[in-house]
Structure formats: C-alpha cells, structure tokens
Design an enzyme around this catalytic site. Structure first.
Site, mmCIF file in Angstrom:
data_model
loop_
_atom_site.group_PDB
_atom_site.id
_atom_site.type_symbol
_atom_site.label_atom_id
_atom_site.label_comp_id
_atom_site.label_asym_id
_atom_site.label_seq_id
_atom_site.Cartn_x
_atom_site.Cartn_y
_atom_site.Cartn_z
ATOM 1 N N HIS A 205 -22.294 -61.464 -1.753
ATOM 2 C CA HIS A 205 -21.380 -60.852 -0.778
ATOM 3 C C HIS A 205 -20.971 -61.774 0.359
ATOM 4 O O HIS A 205 -20.104 -61.433 1.157
ATOM 5 C CB HIS A 205 -21.994 -59.579 -0.178
ATOM 6 C CG HIS A 205 -23.037 -59.858 0.858
ATOM 7 N ND1 HIS A 205 -24.343 -60.114 0.549
ATOM 8 C CD2 HIS A 205 -22.958 -59.935 2.212
ATOM 9 C CE1 HIS A 205 -25.029 -60.331 1.646
ATOM 10 N NE2 HIS A 205 -24.212 -60.228 2.679
HETATM 11 C C1 UD1 Z 1 -21.395 -57.787 6.792
HETATM 12 C C2 UD1 Z 1 -21.990 -58.845 7.736
HETATM 13 C C3 UD1 Z 1 -22.945 -59.734 6.963
HETATM 14 C C4 UD1 Z 1 -23.985 -58.928 6.217
HETATM 15 C C5 UD1 Z 1 -23.312 -57.874 5.367
HETATM 16 C C6 UD1 Z 1 -24.365 -56.987 4.764
HETATM 17 C C7 UD1 Z 1 -20.519 -59.611 9.564
HETATM 18 C C8 UD1 Z 1 -19.704 -60.735 10.056
HETATM 19 N N1 UD1 Z 1 -20.939 -59.708 8.282
HETATM 20 O O1 UD1 Z 1 -20.611 -58.471 5.822
HETATM 21 O O2 UD1 Z 1 -23.614 -60.594 7.877
HETATM 22 O O3 UD1 Z 1 -24.741 -59.791 5.415
HETATM 23 O O4 UD1 Z 1 -22.444 -57.075 6.164
HETATM 24 O O5 UD1 Z 1 -23.931 -56.316 3.622
HETATM 25 O O6 UD1 Z 1 -20.777 -58.667 10.282
HETATM 26 N N2 UD1 Z 1 -16.324 -52.478 2.683
HETATM 27 C C9 UD1 Z 1 -16.154 -51.292 2.038
HETATM 28 N N3 UD1 Z 1 -17.058 -50.309 2.279
HETATM 29 C C10 UD1 Z 1 -18.098 -50.430 3.142
HETATM 30 C C11 UD1 Z 1 -18.256 -51.664 3.788
HETATM 31 C C12 UD1 Z 1 -17.347 -52.683 3.559
HETATM 32 O O7 UD1 Z 1 -15.227 -51.111 1.260
HETATM 33 O O8 UD1 Z 1 -18.895 -49.482 3.305
HETATM 34 C C13 UD1 Z 1 -15.361 -53.577 2.404
HETATM 35 C C14 UD1 Z 1 -14.131 -53.525 3.314
HETATM 36 O O9 UD1 Z 1 -13.029 -53.949 2.607
HETATM 37 C C15 UD1 Z 1 -14.470 -54.571 4.359
HETATM 38 C C16 UD1 Z 1 -15.233 -55.601 3.530
HETATM 39 O O10 UD1 Z 1 -15.979 -54.833 2.592
HETATM 40 O O11 UD1 Z 1 -13.318 -55.090 4.956
HETATM 41 C C17 UD1 Z 1 -16.168 -56.479 4.325
HETATM 42 O O12 UD1 Z 1 -16.993 -55.694 5.163
HETATM 43 P P1 UD1 Z 1 -17.516 -56.303 6.568
HETATM 44 O O13 UD1 Z 1 -18.364 -55.299 7.228
HETATM 45 O O14 UD1 Z 1 -16.399 -56.903 7.315
HETATM 46 O O15 UD1 Z 1 -18.376 -57.545 6.125
HETATM 47 P P2 UD1 Z 1 -19.486 -57.705 5.015
HETATM 48 O O16 UD1 Z 1 -18.995 -58.678 4.007
HETATM 49 O O17 UD1 Z 1 -19.935 -56.386 4.542
HETATM 50 N N1 UDP Z 2 -29.727 -53.684 -0.810
HETATM 51 C C1 UDP Z 2 -29.668 -52.386 -1.294
HETATM 52 N N2 UDP Z 2 -28.803 -52.108 -2.323
HETATM 53 C C2 UDP Z 2 -28.011 -53.047 -2.883
HETATM 54 C C3 UDP Z 2 -28.079 -54.382 -2.396
HETATM 55 C C4 UDP Z 2 -28.938 -54.664 -1.339
HETATM 56 O O1 UDP Z 2 -30.373 -51.506 -0.813
HETATM 57 O O2 UDP Z 2 -27.242 -52.719 -3.803
HETATM 58 C C5 UDP Z 2 -30.638 -53.978 0.298
HETATM 59 C C6 UDP Z 2 -31.616 -55.092 0.018
HETATM 60 O O3 UDP Z 2 -32.758 -54.596 -0.645
HETATM 61 C C7 UDP Z 2 -31.924 -55.610 1.417
HETATM 62 C C8 UDP Z 2 -30.613 -55.401 2.153
HETATM 63 O O4 UDP Z 2 -29.873 -54.455 1.386
HETATM 64 O O5 UDP Z 2 -32.913 -54.824 2.044
HETATM 65 C C9 UDP Z 2 -29.864 -56.693 2.223
HETATM 66 O O6 UDP Z 2 -28.577 -56.457 2.679
HETATM 67 P P1 UDP Z 2 -27.340 -57.392 2.369
HETATM 68 O O7 UDP Z 2 -27.639 -58.246 1.211
HETATM 69 O O8 UDP Z 2 -26.155 -56.514 2.310
HETATM 70 O O9 UDP Z 2 -27.211 -58.247 3.714
HETATM 71 P P2 UDP Z 2 -27.952 -59.523 4.304
HETATM 72 O O10 UDP Z 2 -29.418 -59.316 4.222
HETATM 73 O O11 UDP Z 2 -27.472 -60.711 3.528
HETATM 74 O O12 UDP Z 2 -27.441 -59.587 5.700
#
Ligand code: UD1
Ligand code: UDP
Length: 364
Positions: A205
């Site tokens: 991601h």
């Molecule tokens: C964010 C965090 C990242 C973290 C990740 C965990 C920042 C800069 N990044 O990244 O550090 O590791 O979350 O998962 O804050 N979207 C959906 N549904 C949702 C959430 C997101 O469709 O419930 C889609 C949307 O199109 C959105 C895109 O995912 O624009 C990215 O979501 P965003 O929260 O901006 O960043 P993440 O890549 O999720």
């Molecule tokens: N996780 C989850 N379901 C998923 C993928 C990840 O519950 O389908 C959990 C995972 O076990 C961990 C956390 O989400 O506890 C990690 O989040 P993510 O990878 O989104 O973000 P990051 O840790 O890189 O910020």
C-alpha cells in the site's frame, strides 16, 4: 484528566485498542476519541472498533480522501474546533499519518500538550509522506513514547530534550500478545483451498510502490513468480491503482478485500512467509515468528533486518522471487520491542505528565 485521542487510519485503530483498554482501568482519566475519517470503508475502520472493542468515537469527522495537503488542512481546522469544544488536558496521537500530524499541529497551536506514540522512527527518506509527518509530530510533542532503542538514538541525534523522551516498547507488541489467542482464519481460506502453512501472505500500500507503475508491476510479477499461492488482502489505494493501470493479476494470487485484525494475525501466523511494504506487518511477522520479505528500499524497523528476521528487497522482481524462495536461518529472538507493557507505561506517563503541567490547556 481529559485525554483527547486523535486517530484516523487502520494501524492507529490497532495501536489505540491496547492503550484505550489501559486507559479504561483508571477512573481519573476520561478519554475522548476523535476519528478523523481518513480511513472510512467498513473493512478499513468499523471492523476494528467492533472486533477490538475500541470505544465508539465521540467525534467522527469524516474527512477522508483528497490530496495529502488538502486532507491535512481540512483535518487541522476540524480538529481545532473539537479541541476548543472539549478542552482536553492532553492530546494523544499515534504513528505517522496525516491524522497524526493534523492532531499534533491543532493541539500545539492551542498550547495543549501533545503525547506521541511510536515516536523517533526514521526511514531517512524525505520523499515519504510519513517521514515528514513523523519529524514534525516528534518536534511538536511534549511526551514522546519510543518503541525501539534505534528510535531513541534518532531523537537524541535530532537534539530532542531527554526529559521528553520515554522508551516504553511497542504497543503493537502488546496487541500481538493480547489478541494472539483470539485469531481466527478468514472464511475464504478453506473455501478457496489454500494450504495452511504453504502460502505467501502479501500486503502492498505504500505510495512509493503503488504510485510508481514500474515498481507496482515489478512487485506483482515477483509475487506471481514466487511458486506458491499468494494471499493478498488488497488495500483500497492499491486496488484503485491496479484498476487504473489495467494490470492483470497473476493466476497464483488470491486477491481479497482487506481482512480484520484477528484474521490478519491468523494469516500472519500460518503463512510460510510474508511479503509486505507495511510497517506494522513487518513487526507482526516477527511477533508471530514468520519470515518477512520487505518490498521497500529502506525500513524504520532496522533491528529486524540486522537480526536477519526481515530482508529488504526493494521493488526488484528477481530479488523478491529469490528472497521468497530462500530459507531463513532462525535467529536469536531478543526483546527488541519491550516487555509487552508499553500501553500501561504510556498511560502512567500521561497521567504524570498531565499532573506536572497545570499551566497548560484551555480550561483557565
Ligand atoms: C495512510 C497513511 C500511511 C499508512 C496507511 C495505513 C498518510 C500519509 N498515509 O496511507 O502512512 O501506512 O494509511 O493503511 O497518512 N481509501 C479508500 N477507503 C478507505 C481508505 C482509503 O477507498 O477506507 C482510498 C482512497 O482512494 C484514498 C486512498 O485510498 O484516497 C489513500 O488513502 P490515504 O488515507 O490517503 O492514504 P493511505 O495510502 O491509506
Ligand atoms: N491489517 C489488517 N488487515 C489487513 C491488512 C493489515 O488488519 O487486511 C493490519 C495489520 O495486521 C497491522 C496493521 O493493519 O496491524 C498495519 O496497517 P497498514 O499496513 O495499513 O499500515 P502501516 O503499518 O504500514 O502504517
């Protein structure tokens, strides 16, 4: 005291679950939870509140989506309004997302003390949005809760005053210990005939991987060539990019919706190997004793690489295939992430910190 917790993204719900449970043991701490709405799908948000018994947010701001600057700005304004209304004694933020930075900034502009869980991590890659969020949040915070000795050293090198910084261990380790016994296999697992112990669990991601078509294609090809079934619970960001780029998924991949935390823990513990670019998943691989291959050029969790538990392979198709197929010698396991009592230590320090700052806050 009143503690305002600001969360918004998946990993923050998991981190907050253990700390909120520790908070609930004290009658003198009243926690107000604010959900920015950065993550909003049921399987990226609600499922964690239900499954991990996190108290329902007192404020849900529904501010997900959009460009990062704009998203952070919207959060900043809305969080300031909530803080003015709630008048907390302290604001608690987690990790390195836009919700973390917005929570910390809104608080310091109101002269509210800020406590930061998972402080001091650095990738030294300033192109990562998370790296900027971490540095700014650490420097705005009054109490910094550090998960590893490396993080402690990073903060020392940046000149942060020693009395603000506390090595407490990692709340994700607390969560791993607490929830391990409750882990359960996802329904699709037996239905799709995946062989227990003989699959690769993958997550992707990171913006640096999803937003670069070459890197994304190399990662998917590498996973596809790894020679085992790959279970890939797909983050919505990655799903969107794959669709936009019209990438066909390799036949060996079982692509699913994001799974719940208890399902994820089960998959992590039962996989032959984990391939990821997630920060949290790298550590969970270690907690559940499954070898990990990290598809990034650097990591904040350097101890795992140094100890041989984690191999950094970048977004290089051949290195991914090679690492997924090579045996890892079991290394010595040391207590890198503390003793599993980080959450209790955090709450104790927050209570002490609030008591020593009667001059701060909005109640006067
Ligand atoms: C964010 C965090 C990242 C973290 C990740 C965990 C920042 C800069 N990044 O990244 O550090 O590791 O979350 O998962 O804050 N979207 C959906 N549904 C949702 C959430 C997101 O469709 O419930 C889609 C949307 O199109 C959105 C895109 O995912 O624009 C990215 O979501 P965003 O929260 O901006 O960043 P993440 O890549 O999720
Ligand atoms: N996780 C989850 N379901 C998923 C993928 C990840 O519950 O389908 C959990 C995972 O076990 C961990 C956390 O989400 O506890 C990690 O989040 P993510 O990878 O989104 O973000 P990051 O840790 O890189 O910020």
């Amino acid at each position: 005291m009143k503690l305002l917790t600001c969360i918004g993204a998946r990993p923050q719900f998991i981190k907050a679950a253990t700390v909120s449970r520790a908070v609930s043991a004290y009658n003198d701490v009243h926690e107000v939870i604010v959900h920015t709405g950065q993550h909003y799908d049921v399987n990226m948000s609600d499922v964690f509140f239900e499954e991990l018994s996190i108290p329902k947010p007192d404020h849900h701001l529904a501010l997900g989506g959009g460009n990062h600057g704009e998203m952070t700005g919207r959060m900043l304004g809305a969080l300031e309004a909530v803080m003015i209304e709630e008048k907390p004694d302290m604001v608690l933020v987690y990790g390195d997302t836009n919700s973390t930075l917005a929570g910390a900034l809104a608080a310091v502009k109101l002269h509210l003390p800020v406590a930061h869980v998972e402080a001091g991590l650095r990738s030294f890659n300033r192109r990562m949005p998370e790296e900027i969020n971490r540095i700014l949040t650490d420097h705005a915070s009054d109490i910094l809760f550090v998960p590893t000795k490396t993080a402690l050293k990073n903060l020392e090198q940046e000149g942060l005053p020693e009395d603000r910084v506390h090595f407490v261990g990692d709340v994700m380790y607390d969560a791993a210990l607490f929830y391990r016994a409750l882990a359960r296999s996802p329904a699709f697992f037996s239905q799709k005939g995946v062989e227990d112990g003989n699959f690769i669990l993958a997550t992707i991601h990171r913006a640096e991987n999803t937003d670069d078509p070459k890197r994304l294609a190399a990662i998917l090809c590498g996973l596809g060539r790894a020679g085992r079934c790959v279970v890939l619970p797909l983050h919505p960001r990655t799903r969107q990019r794959i669709k936009e780029l019209g990438i066909a998924m390799p036949a060996s991949m079982l692509v699913t919706e994001p799974v719940s935390y208890l399902e994820m823990v089960w998959l992590e513990a039962h996989a032959a190997v984990i391939a990821t670019d997630s920060g949290g998943v790298q550590k969970e691989a270690f907690f559940h004793e499954t070898p990990c291959v990290t598809m990034r050029d650097e990591t904040e969790w350097v101890e795992l690489v140094e100890a041989g538990w984690n191999r950094l392979v970048g977004a290089d198709e051949n290195r991914i295939v090679e690492a997924l197929n090579s045996n890892v010698e079991q290394q010595h396991r040391s207590a890198i992430y503390g003793a599993g009592d980080a959450s209790n230590r955090i709450v104790e320090l927050i209570r002490r910190g609030a008591a020593s700052r009667p001059d701060r806050g909005l109640k006067a």
